[in-house]
Design a protein around this motif. Sequence first.
Motif, PDB file in Angstrom:
ATOM      1  N   LYS A 138      36.081  28.563   4.324  1.00  0.00           N
ATOM      2  CA  LYS A 138      37.447  28.730   3.852  1.00  0.00           C
ATOM      3  C   LYS A 138      38.160  29.797   4.672  1.00  0.00           C
ATOM      4  CE  LYS A 138      38.849  30.086  -0.505  1.00  0.00           C
ATOM      5  NZ  LYS A 138      38.579  30.186  -1.946  1.00  0.00           N
ATOM      6  N   SER A 181      41.116  25.574   3.486  1.00  0.00           N
ATOM      7  CA  SER A 181      41.413  26.374   2.299  1.00  0.00           C
ATOM      8  C   SER A 181      42.686  25.870   1.611  1.00  0.00           C
ATOM      9  CB  SER A 181      41.457  27.865   2.613  1.00  0.00           C
ATOM     10  OG  SER A 181      42.678  28.217   3.179  1.00  0.00           O
ATOM     11  N   ASN A 182      43.633  25.364   2.383  1.00  0.00           N
ATOM     12  CA  ASN A 182      44.816  24.745   1.763  1.00  0.00           C
ATOM     13  C   ASN A 182      44.415  23.567   0.894  1.00  0.00           C
ATOM     14  OD1 ASN A 182      46.696  26.416   2.924  1.00  0.00           O
ATOM     15  ND2 ASN A 182      47.114  25.053   4.657  1.00  0.00           N
ATOM     16  N   SER A 228      42.689  24.619  -2.271  1.00  0.00           N
ATOM     17  CA  SER A 228      43.507  25.163  -3.353  1.00  0.00           C
ATOM     18  C   SER A 228      44.480  24.123  -3.915  1.00  0.00           C
ATOM     19  CB  SER A 228      44.233  26.440  -2.925  1.00  0.00           C
ATOM     20  OG  SER A 228      44.961  26.197  -1.757  1.00  0.00           O
ATOM     21  N   ARG A 229      44.828  23.100  -3.136  1.00  0.00           N
ATOM     22  CA  ARG A 229      45.797  22.109  -3.638  1.00  0.00           C
ATOM     23  C   ARG A 229      45.140  20.858  -4.190  1.00  0.00           C
ATOM     24  NH1 ARG A 229      49.658  25.372  -4.580  1.00  0.00           N
ATOM     25  NH2 ARG A 229      49.831  26.780  -2.803  1.00  0.00           N
ATOM     26  N   LYS A 235      40.199  20.367  -7.886  1.00  0.00           N
ATOM     27  CA  LYS A 235      40.452  20.905  -9.227  1.00  0.00           C
ATOM     28  C   LYS A 235      39.129  21.306  -9.883  1.00  0.00           C
ATOM     29  CE  LYS A 235      44.673  19.558  -8.601  1.00  0.00           C
ATOM     30  NZ  LYS A 235      45.721  20.536  -8.297  1.00  0.00           N
ATOM     31  N   TYR A 289      54.516  25.273   0.328  1.00  0.00           N
ATOM     32  CA  TYR A 289      53.764  26.119  -0.604  1.00  0.00           C
ATOM     33  C   TYR A 289      54.638  27.192  -1.206  1.00  0.00           C
ATOM     34  CZ  TYR A 289      49.557  23.870   1.216  1.00  0.00           C
ATOM     35  OH  TYR A 289      48.605  22.959   1.565  1.00  0.00           O
TER      36      TYR A 289
END
Lengths: 176, 580
Positions: free
Chosen positions: B312, B319-320, B323-324, B327, B446
């Motif tokens: 990450k 890492s994007n 995080s998006r 879940k 973002y």
Amino acid sequence: MNMIIKNKAIVADDWTVLRLQEQETPESVIVAAGKVIVPLKVWQAQRAALQDRKEIGVWLASDERPEELKGDIEKFSVIAVDFPKFSDGRGYSIAFNLRARLGYSGELRAIGDVLRDQLFYLQRVGFDAFAPRPDRKIEDVIKGLSDFSEVYQTSFDQKLPLFRRVQRKANEAASS
Amino acid sequence: MYRYDEYDQQIVDERVRQYRDQVRRRLSGELTEQEFLPLRLQNGLYMQIHGYMLRIAVPYGLISSQQMRMFAHIARKYDRGYGHFTTRQNIQFNWLKLQDTPDILADLASVQMHGIQTSGNCVRNITLDEFAGVAQDEVVDPRPYAEILRQWSTFHPEFAYLPRKFKIAISGGKEDRAAIYAHDIGLAAIKNAQGEVGFRVVVGGGLGRTPIIGSVICEFVPWQHILTYVESILRIYNQYGRRDNKYKARIKILVKALGIDEFRRQVEADWADLKDGPGTLTSEEINRVASFFADPAYETLPDHDSKLNEFKADSRSFSNWLSRNVKPHRIPGYAIVVLSLKKTGNAPGDATAEQMDFVADLADRYSFGELRITHKQNLVLADVRQKDLISLWQEASAQELTTPNIGMLTDIISCPGAEFCTLANARSIPLAKLIAERFENLDYLYDIGEITLNISGCVNACGQHHIGNIGITGVEKKDHDEWYQVSIGGAEGNDSSISKIIGPSFTFHQVPEVIERLIHVYLRERFEAESFIDTVRRVGHAPFKEHVYATDFAAQEDEAADKHVVLPAQYDVPYYSPRF
Ligand code: HEM
Ligand code: SF4
């Protein structure tokens, strides 16, 4: 004589269905002698004269309520429900209510736009007689009764849902 | 997931046989088109611009890898190599021939699928929280109930010719991820103070011409009674719903006309007769069906993989994505992965046959052979080991399925619009593309943060524009341009609301600039981490409206315009449908 489907067979039928013409009113229309299925409104208007007939039938339009026949149910040899268009599904609930709620056990006949592909559903909600649209071959229409051999849910014909009638398999691979 | 037993299989096989005969009768002229229409609709077959469109049910959005491969097969053999995943968790194929459809349905039946009740005025495919069974906030796993309701509604004899279509959605988490307030019936699986399972029943929601947020008809229907309660709702609707005007025929209009209290009274009077009768669910049946949704063989794993953190730190794209698009899962060491079908330039929800085969493979290798389709037109691998995330990401990236935009502005929901739909006023997919291009920059995306944008090509609202934070609707075609209304303030979930139109409509090419201006006002007005919808709710419409209409829009040069609306090759159709 007309042919209809009754109790899963094609049979001759000597009832006539009275439909009011434009200038006729429920009060004044003359109900011929013999076996006549009259509109609900005619029954209500001419009850005194009609109720002593040996054989009388009544039919409900799709926007009429079966509860209107409460108390009279026993007087009819046949009750019919009219399908002005096969896609007007109110008649299915009318039939269900007549059978399940009002306890009607005599002949329940679907009239009007009655076609092969609706027959399976119609028999499930309680119809046991069908007068197919006259331009259809009755030998074809009757095939609609046997489109499916199993059903999931309760209705008038089948009091128990599938899950109460048969032992269905659980998932053998379930890990917990 | 649920597997057919001999009863399910028999019912579906008999349906194929029945349908094959109906097609035969249609082709021989025995059935008129008018008579055939409801029959084909109840098997999911529509007539659209390019011929027949088949909508296949993905029951409550759950699908096996084998079934997904069958979609790839159908796409290749009978269609043009792709399919379209819909907001109701189904898939549509747009280029079919009537003669082929019985074979397609037979192919589908061989993998326990069908198009039954995906169209027509009947109870449609039931939709479900896409994270059911794996969400961290889950209260009750709604999947067994969804399957039981599927069976109950399949060929229900009394409710096949309702006044209008009927849509049921079920949620099981603290957060509603199934838009239950926008459905004819919405069910929230909950527990009461005694810990017993039941449903909060919402009725009369819906979008279309008259968007209405559903009303609670009962705060708690114990699970045993859910089938009979739903039956009574349908019986009242079947008898009293309007049939004289199809725009007023949905249950929402009946509930509104009677008022929720009177509607409830009638339903409960009908229900009094059914309650505790044979239609009541048994614990044997719920346990049996639940056994199909038992946990797969999860391993005992540590939460948070250390390799993941290293990677990450090295890779911003990873890492994007993490995080998006990833879940939290209720099992330690596992994660839920959302595969984005919203790469810029893609038609939202479209997937090629290659992508379908590919995701089926991913599912086999990384997620117990199962996938889900989301109501936002993406795909989900629900049970991925965290330690597999890096390799999964690498593989999926090669197939362009990792655009890190889930929940962001470019995760656009869009209906098929004018290229595919005879009812459209305007195009939807090219507009989605144009907007996505405008907001492609990830830092900008973002910074804007969580937001929903929904596009429908007409008032029917298949793109659910009323419950988008920003909603766009095609309203008319005139002066060689398409015109769209823009609305803001809609939301789905626990805090559902219907959006309001900001003012006079815009042309196709003005819309992206309008969105840009709305975003400008949001960024100017927001408090710290406040989301777009919260800002709209706090400051109201006025500042947005004022800024959007304050200055004229630059005239659009034709060449520049066309550059933006070229669709992927598979569309091979004129920009405008033949109707225009
Ligand atoms: C291209 C063929 C399609 C046609 C002809 C069509 C037609 C319609 C119509 C007429 C309505 C309005 C119903 C009403 O208000 O009573 C509607 C609603 C809706 N459709 Fe479609 N649709 C199509 C495709 C889709 C697709 C691809 C999706 C999903 C992406 C979809 C999802 C929905 C949803 C979510 C609604 C709104 C729900 C509601 O009415 O409350 N439809 N559709
Ligand atoms: S919203 Fe309108 S244009 Fe879009 S798919 Fe639905 S009916 Fe067609």
